[in-house]
Each structure stands twice: as C-alpha cells, then as structure tokens.
Design a protein around this motif. Structure first.
Motif, PDB file in Angstrom:
ATOM      1  N   LEU A  86      -2.913  60.769 -28.663  1.00  0.00           N
ATOM      2  CA  LEU A  86      -1.863  61.789 -28.771  1.00  0.00           C
ATOM      3  C   LEU A  86      -1.151  61.914 -27.423  1.00  0.00           C
ATOM      4  CD1 LEU A  86      -0.392  64.004 -30.324  1.00  0.00           C
ATOM      5  CD2 LEU A  86      -2.238  65.577 -29.734  1.00  0.00           C
ATOM      6  N   VAL A  87       0.139  61.588 -27.414  1.00  0.00           N
ATOM      7  CA  VAL A  87       0.944  61.747 -26.201  1.00  0.00           C
ATOM      8  C   VAL A  87       1.669  63.088 -26.329  1.00  0.00           C
ATOM      9  CG1 VAL A  87       2.746  60.759 -24.738  1.00  0.00           C
ATOM     10  CG2 VAL A  87       1.308  59.249 -26.135  1.00  0.00           C
ATOM     11  N   ALA A 129       0.131  59.398 -32.056  1.00  0.00           N
ATOM     12  CA  ALA A 129       1.106  60.457 -32.347  1.00  0.00           C
ATOM     13  C   ALA A 129       1.740  60.959 -31.057  1.00  0.00           C
ATOM     14  CB  ALA A 129       0.411  61.608 -33.077  1.00  0.00           C
ATOM     15  N   VAL A 130       2.952  61.513 -31.191  1.00  0.00           N
ATOM     16  CA  VAL A 130       3.647  62.104 -30.046  1.00  0.00           C
ATOM     17  C   VAL A 130       4.032  63.530 -30.402  1.00  0.00           C
ATOM     18  CG1 VAL A 130       5.627  61.937 -28.475  1.00  0.00           C
ATOM     19  CG2 VAL A 130       4.601  59.841 -29.397  1.00  0.00           C
ATOM     20  N   GLY A 175      -1.225  74.255 -30.042  1.00  0.00           N
ATOM     21  CA  GLY A 175      -1.738  74.692 -31.344  1.00  0.00           C
ATOM     22  C   GLY A 175      -1.649  73.578 -32.389  1.00  0.00           C
ATOM     23  N   HIS A 176      -0.465  72.962 -32.518  1.00  0.00           N
ATOM     24  CA  HIS A 176      -0.330  71.851 -33.465  1.00  0.00           C
ATOM     25  C   HIS A 176      -1.123  70.642 -32.961  1.00  0.00           C
ATOM     26  CE1 HIS A 176       3.363  74.188 -34.566  1.00  0.00           C
ATOM     27  NE2 HIS A 176       2.885  73.926 -35.767  1.00  0.00           N
ATOM     28  N   ALA A 177      -1.074  70.433 -31.645  1.00  0.00           N
ATOM     29  CA  ALA A 177      -1.744  69.250 -31.067  1.00  0.00           C
ATOM     30  C   ALA A 177      -3.231  69.255 -31.413  1.00  0.00           C
ATOM     31  CB  ALA A 177      -1.543  69.235 -29.553  1.00  0.00           C
ATOM     32  N   ARG A 178      -3.861  70.433 -31.386  1.00  0.00           N
ATOM     33  CA  ARG A 178      -5.305  70.512 -31.697  1.00  0.00           C
ATOM     34  C   ARG A 178      -5.586  70.020 -33.118  1.00  0.00           C
ATOM     35  NH1 ARG A 178      -4.755  73.861 -27.587  1.00  0.00           N
ATOM     36  NH2 ARG A 178      -6.522  73.965 -26.157  1.00  0.00           N
ATOM     37  N   LEU A 179      -4.741  70.441 -34.055  1.00  0.00           N
ATOM     38  CA  LEU A 179      -4.956  70.032 -35.453  1.00  0.00           C
ATOM     39  C   LEU A 179      -4.698  68.538 -35.637  1.00  0.00           C
ATOM     40  CD1 LEU A 179      -3.166  73.036 -37.178  1.00  0.00           C
ATOM     41  CD2 LEU A 179      -5.628  72.658 -36.959  1.00  0.00           C
ATOM     42  N   VAL A 180      -3.643  68.045 -34.991  1.00  0.00           N
ATOM     43  CA  VAL A 180      -3.321  66.615 -35.117  1.00  0.00           C
ATOM     44  C   VAL A 180      -4.424  65.785 -34.467  1.00  0.00           C
ATOM     45  CG1 VAL A 180      -1.672  64.822 -34.396  1.00  0.00           C
ATOM     46  CG2 VAL A 180      -0.830  67.007 -35.275  1.00  0.00           C
ATOM     47  N   ALA A 181      -4.878  66.212 -33.279  1.00  0.00           N
ATOM     48  CA  ALA A 181      -5.898  65.447 -32.538  1.00  0.00           C
ATOM     49  C   ALA A 181      -7.170  65.295 -33.370  1.00  0.00           C
ATOM     50  CB  ALA A 181      -6.203  66.143 -31.215  1.00  0.00           C
ATOM     51  N   GLU A 182      -7.516  66.353 -34.093  1.00  0.00           N
ATOM     52  CA  GLU A 182      -8.725  66.258 -34.940  1.00  0.00           C
ATOM     53  C   GLU A 182      -8.604  65.175 -35.978  1.00  0.00           C
ATOM     54  OE1 GLU A 182     -10.123  69.876 -36.580  1.00  0.00           O
ATOM     55  OE2 GLU A 182     -10.689  70.527 -34.562  1.00  0.00           O
ATOM     56  N   ARG A 183      -7.395  65.044 -36.535  1.00  0.00           N
ATOM     57  CA  ARG A 183      -7.172  64.010 -37.548  1.00  0.00           C
ATOM     58  C   ARG A 183      -7.174  62.611 -36.927  1.00  0.00           C
ATOM     59  NH1 ARG A 183      -5.748  65.969 -42.695  1.00  0.00           N
ATOM     60  NH2 ARG A 183      -6.155  68.187 -42.596  1.00  0.00           N
ATOM     61  N   LEU A 184      -6.679  62.506 -35.693  1.00  0.00           N
ATOM     62  CA  LEU A 184      -6.570  61.174 -35.066  1.00  0.00           C
ATOM     63  C   LEU A 184      -7.947  60.630 -34.687  1.00  0.00           C
ATOM     64  CD1 LEU A 184      -3.482  61.719 -32.703  1.00  0.00           C
ATOM     65  CD2 LEU A 184      -3.506  60.872 -35.052  1.00  0.00           C
ATOM     66  N   GLY A 185      -8.821  61.532 -34.243  1.00  0.00           N
ATOM     67  CA  GLY A 185     -10.194  61.137 -33.911  1.00  0.00           C
ATOM     68  C   GLY A 185     -10.285  60.236 -32.685  1.00  0.00           C
ATOM     69  N   THR A 215      -1.369  82.698 -26.413  1.00  0.00           N
ATOM     70  CA  THR A 215      -0.951  83.741 -27.340  1.00  0.00           C
ATOM     71  C   THR A 215      -0.089  83.159 -28.454  1.00  0.00           C
ATOM     72  OG1 THR A 215       0.902  84.160 -25.904  1.00  0.00           O
ATOM     73  CG2 THR A 215      -1.005  85.614 -25.663  1.00  0.00           C
ATOM     74  N   HIS A 216       0.211  81.870 -28.357  1.00  0.00           N
ATOM     75  CA  HIS A 216       1.121  81.277 -29.346  1.00  0.00           C
ATOM     76  C   HIS A 216       0.375  80.872 -30.611  1.00  0.00           C
ATOM     77  CE1 HIS A 216       4.907  79.351 -30.480  1.00  0.00           C
ATOM     78  NE2 HIS A 216       4.122  78.518 -31.122  1.00  0.00           N
ATOM     79  N   ILE A 217       0.846  81.378 -31.750  1.00  0.00           N
ATOM     80  CA  ILE A 217       0.238  80.983 -33.027  1.00  0.00           C
ATOM     81  C   ILE A 217       1.082  79.837 -33.594  1.00  0.00           C
ATOM     82  CG2 ILE A 217      -0.463  81.772 -35.328  1.00  0.00           C
ATOM     83  CD1 ILE A 217      -0.251  84.660 -34.234  1.00  0.00           C
ATOM     84  N   PRO A 218       0.486  78.659 -33.836  1.00  0.00           N
ATOM     85  CA  PRO A 218       1.307  77.551 -34.348  1.00  0.00           C
ATOM     86  C   PRO A 218       1.883  77.879 -35.722  1.00  0.00           C
ATOM     87  CG  PRO A 218      -1.021  76.940 -34.319  1.00  0.00           C
ATOM     88  CD  PRO A 218      -0.926  78.269 -33.636  1.00  0.00           C
ATOM     89  N   VAL A 219       3.147  77.536 -35.888  1.00  0.00           N
ATOM     90  CA  VAL A 219       3.892  77.888 -37.098  1.00  0.00           C
ATOM     91  C   VAL A 219       3.862  76.723 -38.091  1.00  0.00           C
ATOM     92  CG1 VAL A 219       6.279  78.296 -37.848  1.00  0.00           C
ATOM     93  CG2 VAL A 219       5.377  79.504 -35.867  1.00  0.00           C
ATOM     94  N   LEU A 220       3.750  77.010 -39.372  1.00  0.00           N
ATOM     95  CA  LEU A 220       3.772  75.994 -40.442  1.00  0.00           C
ATOM     96  C   LEU A 220       2.804  74.848 -40.139  1.00  0.00           C
ATOM     97  CD1 LEU A 220       7.655  75.894 -41.062  1.00  0.00           C
ATOM     98  CD2 LEU A 220       5.934  76.707 -42.675  1.00  0.00           C
ATOM     99  N   ALA A 221       1.652  75.205 -39.565  1.00  0.00           N
ATOM    100  CA  ALA A 221       0.728  74.172 -39.078  1.00  0.00           C
ATOM    101  C   ALA A 221       0.107  73.379 -40.230  1.00  0.00           C
ATOM    102  CB  ALA A 221      -0.347  74.820 -38.213  1.00  0.00           C
ATOM    103  N   GLY A 222      -0.383  74.088 -41.259  1.00  0.00           N
ATOM    104  CA  GLY A 222      -0.992  73.397 -42.393  1.00  0.00           C
ATOM    105  C   GLY A 222       0.042  72.515 -43.094  1.00  0.00           C
ATOM    106  N   GLU A 223       1.274  73.031 -43.188  1.00  0.00           N
ATOM    107  CA  GLU A 223       2.339  72.295 -43.869  1.00  0.00           C
ATOM    108  C   GLU A 223       2.692  71.032 -43.073  1.00  0.00           C
ATOM    109  OE1 GLU A 223       2.160  75.534 -43.363  1.00  0.00           O
ATOM    110  OE2 GLU A 223       2.836  76.638 -45.125  1.00  0.00           O
ATOM    111  N   LEU A 224       2.690  71.146 -41.743  1.00  0.00           N
ATOM    112  CA  LEU A 224       2.992  69.962 -40.913  1.00  0.00           C
ATOM    113  C   LEU A 224       1.940  68.879 -41.145  1.00  0.00           C
ATOM    114  CD1 LEU A 224       4.686  68.754 -38.383  1.00  0.00           C
ATOM    115  CD2 LEU A 224       2.722  69.489 -37.059  1.00  0.00           C
ATOM    116  N   ILE A 225       0.675  69.294 -41.169  1.00  0.00           N
ATOM    117  CA  ILE A 225      -0.416  68.323 -41.361  1.00  0.00           C
ATOM    118  C   ILE A 225      -0.325  67.718 -42.768  1.00  0.00           C
ATOM    119  CG2 ILE A 225      -2.946  68.081 -41.529  1.00  0.00           C
ATOM    120  CD1 ILE A 225      -2.013  68.446 -38.653  1.00  0.00           C
ATOM    121  N   ASP A 226      -0.090  68.568 -43.782  1.00  0.00           N
ATOM    122  CA  ASP A 226      -0.033  68.049 -45.154  1.00  0.00           C
ATOM    123  C   ASP A 226       1.107  67.045 -45.333  1.00  0.00           C
ATOM    124  OD1 ASP A 226      -2.141  69.611 -45.780  1.00  0.00           O
ATOM    125  OD2 ASP A 226      -0.997  71.129 -46.888  1.00  0.00           O
ATOM    126  N   LEU A 227       2.280  67.383 -44.778  1.00  0.00           N
ATOM    127  CA  LEU A 227       3.444  66.505 -44.979  1.00  0.00           C
ATOM    128  C   LEU A 227       3.337  65.199 -44.208  1.00  0.00           C
ATOM    129  CD1 LEU A 227       6.837  68.463 -44.840  1.00  0.00           C
ATOM    130  CD2 LEU A 227       5.918  67.126 -46.713  1.00  0.00           C
TER     131      LEU A 227
END
Ligand code: SAM
Length: 318
Positions: A49-50, A25-26, A34-44, A4-16
């Motif tokens: 990702l720890v 990444a850790v 929620g954030h981990a999913r977006l980061v993991a996609e970038r890491l490939g 039920t958790h919506i990741p906050v400032l997710a796009g901004e975290l990825i952009d910065l």
C-alpha cells in the motif's frame, strides 16, 4: 496521537473495489489512515500500500500505521497528483487507486489551522503548511471581482457579490486576519432573508469551502490526478473516489463516463468506423451515498458520494 477522523463510506469502498491479497494499492489521501487500515488488511503480507498526503500531520499518522500494518507500506508527502506522477515514472502498476477528497476532521478540528468558521484563528487553510499561498492572502489581495467569482464558482454562494463587496470594504480599513473577522464580514453582507434561507447551515460554510478549495488548488489537483491514476492501473485494476461536493463529483463522474464510452460514430453510420472501445466498466452507475445510519453516526459524511470503475482489458467489452 489522536485520530478523530471517521472514514466515510468505508464498507462501500471495500465492497466496490474488492482489494485482494497480494495486490498493490495507492491511497492518495491518507489522512489518519482509516481507509488505509481496511485496505491493508485485505492486501495482507504479500500486498503493498503506497500512501500519499501533503499534510505533515498525516505523515505522523502514517508512521504509527506503518509500525503495525499487515502489508508493505510506503509514504509520499506531496500533492497526490505529483505523487501519482512519481509512481508512474517509477513504473508502478497498481490494482487499486483511491482518493477520499477534501479535508480530514483533524484538519478542521485543529483550530489554529483556520479551516473552520466555528473557531477564531488566523486565516490559513493550507493543507501543506510549507506552501506560500494561504487564505489571508486570498481574502486581502484578490480584487473584488475575483473574490466574487471564487465565492460563486467554488462555493456556489448566491450572495457572492455582496460578500466580496463587504470583504473589500472592511479590508480597506484594516486587513482581515482571522476567521472570526471573515465570518463577521459574511454575516454583515447577507440580507436577513438570505440568512434565514440557510436554515441550519452556517452562513460562512460556502465561502470557507470556496477559499479552502482555492488555497489548496483542490480542483486542479483532481483534474491532474484522474488520468495519472487511471494510467497507473493494470488491467482489472479499480479506481475509486469519494467526493464531498458537486464540483468534485462532476469531474469524477465525467472522467469515468468518458472512459466507459465505446463507439463515438454518429448514430446514422451503418457500421462503426471509429473503432473506439470502452476502457472502463463503471462499478457505481449511480453515485453511492452514505446510509442514514452512517450520517447519524458521522454527520460529516452527509454530502459524500463514492464512484468507482474497473479498467478493462482491450477487447473485453466486445
Ligand atoms: C478526507 S481526508 C482523508 C481521510 C482518510 N481517508 C482516513 O480515513 O483517515 C483527506 C486527506 O487528503 C489530503 N489531501 C487533500 N488534497 C490533497 C492533495 N491534493 N494532495 C495530497 N493530499 C491531499 C488532506 O491533507 C487530508 O489528509
């Protein structure tokens, strides 16, 4: 399992922080990932990702995430400060470390865990149910002065002393065991004018925040974690933190500003004798806040503030 958790400032975290293919990444506060999913996609597939979280419910979310994650993954169920120390001892070098502080919506919404003033439940508030200290112990065992200090320092509650007095008065008759009993004590302690000044906010909000911070030693963990996270970063590595109140945000801001500071010689020295160089480039000169659209979609994002910095190579700032 419901997320039920919506990741906050997710796009901004990825952009910065710009996580890139093959990086390590850790995520210190995995939650529902929620954030981990977006980061993991970038890491490939070549990335790692720890993930760390002290809550066993987060570990269940991780198991689901790990089955389909597009990168290598690993989970440590512990305080993130301890987890970062373990990773440092192992010699891990990270390109990105990030923290999304505070509690998750799953924790607030799990009524029986006692995080919320909106549901009646036993006074608990432990993120790690294995730890001994819980909210009931604080509310019933701490003396009046210590409670007032807690409500003032960690809740920035202007009526801290009145509330502490009322809590101590009530628990003298019978222990305060539930969130509803605590809310009743808070409401009884507040003068009518103070109740009106809260506007729409629940009168228990500040006191519940203060107790939760104390139960989970949240500021101690953050203070311990900041230098450990920084030490894990390689050159060009990025650190980011999303805070939900000024006590956290101030710590992150000061820590990053200190790393970004160069020469500390007195201004009247003709040349620098300290030789100090900045170790960090602050990527968020002003804390990043959610857009009105994000807050409308997810009101829990309202107080979020993101700060980030990049670790500089020695001499890079010259
Ligand atoms: C705001 S939530 C993170 C949500 C996550 N970023 C997501 O998108 O699903 C914060 C999480 O950090 C965890 N947490 C908070 N303080 C912690 C600490 N000191 N050590 C380990 N985990 C912590 C909580 O248990 C919670 O799951």
């Amino acid at each position: 399992m419901t997320r039920t958790h919506i990741p906050v400032l997710a796009g901004e975290l990825i952009d910065l922080t710009a996580p890139a293919a093959g990086e390590t990444a850790v995520d210190g506060t995995f939650g529902a990932g929620g954030h981990a999913r977006l980061v993991a996609e970038r890491l490939g597939p070549a990335g790692t990702l720890v993930c760390i979280d002290r809550d066993p419910a987060a570990e269940e979310h991780f198991a689901e995430f790990a089955r389909e994650a597009p990168c290598e993954t690993r989970f440590l169920r512990m305080d993130y400060a301890d987890g970062l120390a373990v990773l440092g001892e192992e010699g891990l070098e990270a390109d990105l470390v990030y923290l999304d502080l505070g509690i998750s919506s799953m924790q607030v919404d799990a009524r029986e865990r006692g995080f919320s003033y909106s549901y009646d439940a036993p006074l608990d508030m432990r993120m790690d149910p294995g730890q001994e200290l819980d909210a009931r112990a604080i509310v019933n065992d701490w003396d009046e002065r210590r409670l007032a200090q807690l409500f003032r320092r960690y809740g920035e509650e202007p009526n801290a002393r009145r509330i502490a007095r009322e809590v101590v008065r009530r628990r003298g008759r019978a222990p305060i065991d539930t969130t509803a009993e605590l809310v009743a004590a808070i409401e009884a302690a507040l003068p009518a004018a103070a109740r009106r000044r809260f506007g729409g906010a629940h009168p228990g909000k500040r006191v519940f925040q203060a107790i939760r911070i104390a139960v989970n030693s949240e500021l101690d963990s953050l203070d311990r974690a900041l230098p450990l996270a920084w030490a894990l970063l390689r050159e060009d590595g990025r650190f980011a933190a999303i805070s939900f109140h000024s006590l956290e945000d101030r710590r992150v801001k000061r820590f990053l500003a200190e790393r970004a500071r160069g020469c500390v010689c007195p201004p009247d020295f003709p040349v620098c004798v300290c030789g100090r160089e900045p170790e960090a480039e602050v990527l968020s000169p002003r804390a990043v806040a959610p857009t009105a659209g994000e807050v409308e979609h997810n009101p829990r994002a309202k107080s979020a503030r993101l700060r980030a910095a990049r670790k500089l190579a020695p001499g890079a700032a010259a």
